[in-house]
Design a protein around this motif. Structure first.
Motif, PDB file in Angstrom:
ATOM      1  N   GLN A 164      -4.047  10.580   2.452  1.00 22.00           N
ATOM      2  CA  GLN A 164      -5.046   9.711   2.140  1.00 22.00           C
ATOM      3  C   GLN A 164      -5.806   8.973   3.412  1.00 22.00           C
ATOM      4  O   GLN A 164      -4.975   8.258   4.077  1.00 22.00           O
ATOM      5  CB  GLN A 164      -4.559   8.729   1.129  1.00 22.00           C
ATOM      6  N   TRP A 165      -7.024   9.286   3.462  1.00 25.04           N
ATOM      7  CA  TRP A 165      -7.330   8.940   4.950  1.00 25.04           C
ATOM      8  C   TRP A 165      -8.301   7.612   4.679  1.00 25.04           C
ATOM      9  O   TRP A 165      -8.996   7.712   3.636  1.00 25.04           O
ATOM     10  CB  TRP A 165      -8.432   9.887   5.629  1.00 25.04           C
ATOM     11  N   ILE A 166      -8.547   6.641   5.468  1.00 23.92           N
ATOM     12  CA  ILE A 166      -9.428   5.701   5.344  1.00 23.92           C
ATOM     13  C   ILE A 166      -9.878   5.086   6.740  1.00 23.92           C
ATOM     14  O   ILE A 166      -8.952   5.267   7.801  1.00 23.92           O
ATOM     15  CB  ILE A 166      -8.771   4.493   4.558  1.00 23.92           C
TER      16      ILE A 166
ATOM     17  N   HIS B 158      -6.755   5.609   9.552  1.00 23.14           N
ATOM     18  CA  HIS B 158      -5.450   5.328   8.844  1.00 23.14           C
ATOM     19  C   HIS B 158      -5.284   6.382   8.005  1.00 23.14           C
ATOM     20  O   HIS B 158      -5.987   6.467   7.037  1.00 23.14           O
ATOM     21  CB  HIS B 158      -5.628   3.872   8.391  1.00 23.14           C
TER      22      HIS B 158
ATOM     23  N   ARG C  27     -11.175   2.209   9.186  1.00 19.26           N
ATOM     24  CA  ARG C  27     -11.225   0.522   8.739  1.00 19.26           C
ATOM     25  C   ARG C  27     -11.208   0.023  10.070  1.00 19.26           C
ATOM     26  O   ARG C  27     -10.899   0.512  11.214  1.00 19.26           O
ATOM     27  CB  ARG C  27     -10.175   0.106   7.963  1.00 19.26           C
TER      28      ARG C  27
ATOM     29  N   HIS D 134       0.840  -1.038  -0.052  1.00 16.27           N
ATOM     30  CA  HIS D 134      -0.151  -0.024  -0.072  1.00 16.27           C
ATOM     31  C   HIS D 134       0.668   1.405   0.160  1.00 16.27           C
ATOM     32  O   HIS D 134       0.562   2.269  -0.492  1.00 16.27           O
ATOM     33  CB  HIS D 134      -0.984  -0.042   1.305  1.00 16.27           C
TER      34      HIS D 134
END
Length: 227
Positions: A157-159, A181, A161, A83
């Protein structure tokens, strides 16, 4: 005779008002948090303001998160995870310099963040950044000193999870608790990547604030947003 409206929520029925414990409020107040079942009314959330981090660190010449205790758990060369390779635009498994860290509250010793930085070998190879020791100031300032290049553009870049088992254990999360994250890509004045970093926090302990100017003229974005 007037009747107050019924409001149904799951198996609960109340007249006129929602149960207070079901209301969740997000504010800019750093001392405000979530008001919910089993949570304190004023649970503190750590603020993430990406746009002001670099300028602030240039001023105080300390670690970006100097209010937390840093523990370097690994420093050295290793294969870049897939990633991170995707974010940087290189092949997975490419050798990079990796610095992994765990961050803790200084007063309670509670784990607050899992972080890592991935640096090109031609940037950090053979330097003190390969040693598992704290750096004297923000990592990006050390990279600028080593290379003579400057961080000029960054992308987050945000996620949201669910954590891995290892992340859940490290952050001491209860079962079912999610994480936030972010993958942060920083480039120099020529557009070349100097560093890719990532941070993972318990989702209920962080608030992301983006304070930005509003465009006054028509322009074509580099990438269209979907929300």
């Amino acid at each position: 005779m007037r009747h107050r409206p019924e409001i149904r929520r799951g198996h609960q029925r109340e007249r006129g008002v929602l149960p207070r414990t079901r209301l969740r409020v997000l504010t800019d107040d750093p001392n405000a948090g979530l008001a919910g079942v089993g949570q304190p009314e004023q649970q503190r959330r750590l603020q993430r303001r990406s746009r002001g981090r670099y300028g602030s660190a240039r001023g105080h010449q300390q670690l970006l998160t100097h209010h937390l205790r840093h523990e370097i758990v690994f420093a050295g060369r290793g294969p870049v995870p897939s990633h991170i390779a995707e974010a940087r635009g290189i092949d997975p498994g490419t050798e990079v310099v990796i610095r992994r860290r765990h961050l803790f509250d200084k007063d309670t010793d509670r784990p607050e963040e899992i972080g890592a930085s991935y640096l090109p070998v031609d940037v950090a190879g053979g330097s003190f950044l390969e040693q598992p020791e704290l750096v004297p100031k923000a990592l990006f300032l050390c990279v600028e000193d080593l290379t003579g290049r400057h961080y000029t553009r960054a992308r987050d870049q945000w996620i949201a999870r669910m954590p891995t088992g290892e992340e859940s254990g490290t952050l001491e999360l209860p079962t079912g608790a999610p994480v936030m994250h972010v993958v942060h890509v920083a480039r120099d004045e020529d557009g070349d990547v100097l560093e890719v970093s990532e941070s993972i926090w318990p989702a209920d302990r962080v608030i992301v604030i983006d304070d930005c100017p509003v465009e006054q003229e028509p322009e074509q974005p580099t990438a269209a947003g979907e929300l």
